[in-house]
Design an enzyme around this catalytic site. Structure first.
Site, PDB file in Angstrom:
ATOM      1  CD  GLU A  85      10.435   8.172   8.682  1.00 19.74           C
ATOM      2  OE1 GLU A  85      10.636   6.590   9.073  1.00 19.74           O
ATOM      3  OE2 GLU A  85       9.965   9.183   8.227  1.00 19.74           O
ATOM      4  CD  GLU A 116      -6.432   1.463  -6.154  1.00 20.42           C
ATOM      5  OE1 GLU A 116      -8.050   1.134  -5.217  1.00 20.42           O
ATOM      6  OE2 GLU A 116      -5.824   3.111  -5.428  1.00 20.42           O
TER       7      GLU A 116
END
Length: 303
Positions: A85, A116
């Site tokens: 963004e 992960e």
């Protein structure tokens, strides 16, 4: 393993909610809303730590460093979202703020098994983007112990980068490994183990602060006006015109002329109007002021 989870507030089970699936939808929605209302206070408790981290980050970014978010699962996705963004909002270059998720782009929409759990993968990902001492690396993990996030912070420190650890449990390995530890303790989730809920909301709020306030410090705003907006569609072009009007009070005709002369650059257009300079001079003054409009206006002799 169960003992490890029992020690994490984000993983705690709440017996009083054991029959939540038997409640009405409205009742569940009220309960969830009440839980969400607890998050801002948890963030507020960490504001001094957040502010200190942002000030340190902005200093690195002002000298050309990047802001890099690393995380797995929901935490990683939130980092990618915040980074994505920044170009349309603050006119940053695509590589200026980056989100790296364990397992790569595929992990945005589906789980990548084992990603992960690898500290080495985080080091590999950081080396791939050439992390340097000017960069800021933010490891994001609800538990505060995800190996990928912890490994990112540890590896970044060996490269001299500024490191931040954002988690939702106290006394986390992630915070301990980072230069700046931010632990927003939101407590047990409505649904046990679903850290995309309060923990995810808390992380989103902090990342909003991190990118937005860093950009304010870098001169991407003028007051509370988003003057580095990139007008890539009609909505943003209309927003650009409105921002120039709010900053200058100029007529539509003057605003259109200024935006045309400056190639649609809002900050430059404002400077030409208030500073009474031409587009080339505005570009030069902003470059000399490192993009800070207030400083450029002072240099132009405007008040």
């Amino acid at each position: 393993m169960s003992t490890d989870f029992d020690s994490l507030t984000t993983e705690a089970h709440r017996p009083e909610l054991a029959e939540i699936d038997q409640r009405s939808t409205l009742d569940i929605a009220r309960a969830m809303n009440a839980e969400d209302a607890l998050v801002p206070a948890a963030v507020a408790a960490q504001l001094p730590s957040i502010a200190a981290a942002i000030d340190a980050a902005a200093e690195r970014m002002a000298r050309g460093g990047r802001l890099l978010y690393l995380g797995a699962g929901t935490a990683g996705r939130l980092g990618v979202l915040d980074a994505s963004e920044c170009p349309p909002t603050f006119n940053t270059e695509p590589g200026e703020v980056m989100g790296l998720i364990a397992g790569g782009p595929e992990a945005m929409v589906s789980a990548v098994e084992g990603a992960e759990d690898s500290e080495r993968l985080a080091a590999t990902d950081l080396d791939a983007v050439g992390v340097t001492a000017d960069d800021v690396v933010v490891g994001v993990s609800a538990s505060g112990r995800t190996p990928y996030a912890v490994g990112a912070v540890r590896h970044a420190r060996t490269r001299g980068a500024l490191t931040v650890g954002l988690s939702c449990n106290p006394g986390s390995p992630l915070a301990a490994a980072a230069d700046h530890g931010i632990e927003v303790v939101v407590g047990p989730e409505l649904i046990a183990g679903s850290t995309r809920l309060k923990a995810g909301t808390a992380q989103k709020l902090v990342l909003n602060m991190f990118s937005t306030i860093s950009m304010i410090r870098l001169g991407k705003t003028y007051g509370n006006l988003m003057v580095d907006v990139r007008a890539s569609n009609e909505k943003l072009r209309a927003r650009s015109r409105r921002i120039v009007h709010l900053a200058t009070g100029a007529s539509d005709t003057v605003i259109e002329e200024a935006l045309t002369a400056t190639g649609g650059e809002v900050k430059n257009a404002i400077l030409t109007i208030i500073g009474r300079v031409d587009a080339d001079t505005a570009a030069r003054l902003l470059a000399e002021s490192h993009g800070h409009l207030r400083a450029a206006l002072t240099a132009a002799g405007a008040r």
